[in-house]
Enzyme design. Structure first.
Site, short mmCIF file in Angstrom:
data_model
loop_
_atom_site.label_atom_id
_atom_site.label_comp_id
_atom_site.label_asym_id
_atom_site.label_seq_id
_atom_site.Cartn_x
_atom_site.Cartn_y
_atom_site.Cartn_z
N ASN A 179 49.68 46.21 43.90
CA ASN A 179 48.76 47.36 43.89
C ASN A 179 49.35 48.51 44.68
OD1 ASN A 179 46.72 45.83 42.64
ND2 ASN A 179 45.84 45.22 44.61
N GLY A 234 49.84 39.73 46.27
CA GLY A 234 51.06 39.05 45.88
C GLY A 234 52.29 39.76 46.42
N ALA A 235 52.35 41.06 46.17
CA ALA A 235 53.50 41.84 46.63
C ALA A 235 53.61 41.80 48.15
CB ALA A 235 53.36 43.29 46.15
N ASN A 236 52.47 41.89 48.84
CA ASN A 236 52.49 41.84 50.30
C ASN A 236 53.10 40.54 50.81
OD1 ASN A 236 51.16 44.28 50.33
ND2 ASN A 236 49.18 43.45 50.97
N GLY A 290 46.39 39.16 56.75
CA GLY A 290 46.32 37.83 56.15
C GLY A 290 47.46 37.58 55.18
N ASP A 291 47.88 38.61 54.46
CA ASP A 291 48.99 38.45 53.51
C ASP A 291 50.32 38.25 54.25
OD1 ASP A 291 47.12 38.96 51.51
OD2 ASP A 291 47.60 41.10 51.46
N GLY A 320 41.74 36.27 62.90
CA GLY A 320 42.06 37.59 63.42
C GLY A 320 42.79 37.49 64.75
N GLY A 333 43.90 34.11 66.26
CA GLY A 333 44.92 33.23 65.71
C GLY A 333 44.45 32.45 64.52
P1 ADP Z 1 42.67 38.80 57.02
O1 ADP Z 1 43.67 39.88 57.16
O2 ADP Z 1 42.79 38.01 55.76
O3 ADP Z 1 41.26 39.22 57.32
P2 ADP Z 1 42.85 37.72 59.72
O4 ADP Z 1 42.13 38.93 60.20
O5 ADP Z 1 42.33 36.39 60.13
O6 ADP Z 1 43.02 37.70 58.13
O7 ADP Z 1 44.36 37.87 60.22
C1 ADP Z 1 45.40 37.01 59.82
C2 ADP Z 1 46.35 36.79 60.98
O8 ADP Z 1 46.84 38.06 61.45
C3 ADP Z 1 45.69 36.16 62.19
O9 ADP Z 1 45.77 34.75 62.11
C4 ADP Z 1 46.53 36.70 63.34
O10 ADP Z 1 47.75 35.98 63.45
C5 ADP Z 1 46.89 38.08 62.85
N1 ADP Z 1 45.94 39.09 63.37
C6 ADP Z 1 44.98 39.73 62.68
N2 ADP Z 1 44.30 40.60 63.47
C7 ADP Z 1 44.85 40.51 64.70
C8 ADP Z 1 44.61 41.14 65.98
N3 ADP Z 1 43.64 42.05 66.13
N4 ADP Z 1 45.41 40.79 67.01
C9 ADP Z 1 46.38 39.88 66.86
N5 ADP Z 1 46.65 39.24 65.71
C10 ADP Z 1 45.91 39.55 64.64
#
Ligand code: ADP
Length: 290
Positions: free
Chosen positions: A9, A39-41, A240-241, A211, A214
């Site tokens: 995208n 996918g690309a990410n 997440g990607d 997030g 971890g």
């Molecule tokens: P998504 O992007 O799918 O919502 P997450 O927010 O759980 O997924 O983030 C995925 C991974 O990215 C986490 O497991 C962590 O390693 C990292 N991450 C995301 N947000 C943060 C943050 N604010 N500080 C540190 N690491 C982060």
């Protein structure tokens, strides 16, 4: 080493102090256009870390298609299975709020045309890869067909949707964030409990990302909490990607799931320190100190 089957995208990003209510207009930043798509990410995240990775997907016949193809090839992703398709490329309209949080509308465009025939045509390639990484910005029937063909499936059930048990059963691991887990499991809960409940849905293993906190890994008999390095979050788009692409690559290299996750949280954390999805993804030297 690994193949990503999935979406490509153009991410159209505007930063806002707050989001508009229905009927309301707010003024945002200048528009920034970034290469994206789950996918690309994932493919770019893995390629920057040193993976040999191919992307099976579709880009459109518009200007975005050319832009996306160039970005992917610049990052060293193998594009032999990326098909040019008449029609609009996939687009994600993204607003990034003051806290670095994002809201996203995806217009699939030609990603919706990725078909079971595309999977059949690449069956040998998919079967010979150590890991095939899947997400849900592609048609479900295509994802299921890819999962049937793969030796090992990493599946990020995102965006969330109902999926057949057959697909869940081959995930090793199933990867979801807290929001997706709550939808899948019928409500929020304590992370280790949620990770166990994900495993009970039938995958061979499960990873719940948290997030800034971890991730939690659930395998039969063990649940492992994996903390994330502390960073200042500027833009969490595509974290997440980045996490999942890095995870899939380390698994393809032979790491155990807990070790691969410990690596992937560093990649995810590195990716939130700068704006955009792919534009924020780290090279190995960017992981030093995390
Ligand atoms: P998504 O992007 O799918 O919502 P997450 O927010 O759980 O997924 O983030 C995925 C991974 O990215 C986490 O497991 C962590 O390693 C990292 N991450 C995301 N947000 C943060 C943050 N604010 N500080 C540190 N690491 C982060």
């Amino acid at each position: 080493e690994m193949i990503v089957v999935g979406s490509v995208n153009a991410d159209l990003v505007i930063r806002v102090d707050r989001r508009p209510m229905p009927g309301e207009t707010v003024i945002g930043s200048d528009l920034a256009t970034y290469p994206g798509g789950k996918g690309a990410n994932q493919a770019v995240a893995a390629a920057r870390l040193g993976a040999r990775v191919a992307l099976l997907g579709r880009v459109g016949s518009d200007g975005n298609g050319e832009f996306l193809r160039k970005a992917l090839s610049g990052d060293g992703v193998d594009l032999d299975r990326l098909t040019d398709t008449p029609g609009p490329s996939g687009v994600a309209v993204i607003t990034v709020g003051a806290d670095g949080d994002n809201s996203i509308i995806v217009s699939p465009g030609v990603n919706a045309r990725l078909s079971e025939d595309d999977i059949a045509a690449a069956a040998d390639l998919l079967a010979s890869a150590r890991v095939v990484s899947l997400q849900l910005e592609s048609p479900l029937a295509t994802v299921v067909a890819a999962a049937r063909t793969a030796a090992r499936v990493v599946f990020n059930l995102s965006p969330p949707a109902a999926v057949p048990d057959e697909l869940l059963a081959v995930c090793d691991p199933l990867v979801v964030n807290e929001h997706e887990a709550a939808l899948l499991l019928g409500g929020p809960g304590e992370p280790e409990q949620q990770a166990r409940a994900l495993l009970a849905l039938g995958p061979r293993s499960a990873v719940l990302t948290l997030g800034a906190d971890g991730a939690v890994v659930a395998e039969p008999g063990t649940v492992t909490a994996v903390p994330s390095p502390r960073v200042e979050a500027v833009d969490t788009t595509g974290a997440g990607d980045a996490f999942t692409g890095a995870l899939a690559w380390r698994l393809a290299r032979g790491d155990g799931l807990a070790d691969a996750t410990a690596f992937a949280v560093r990649v995810g954390a590195a990716s939130v320190r700068a704006p955009g999805a792919q534009s924020s993804y780290p090279y190995p030297e960017d992981l030093e100190g995390l």
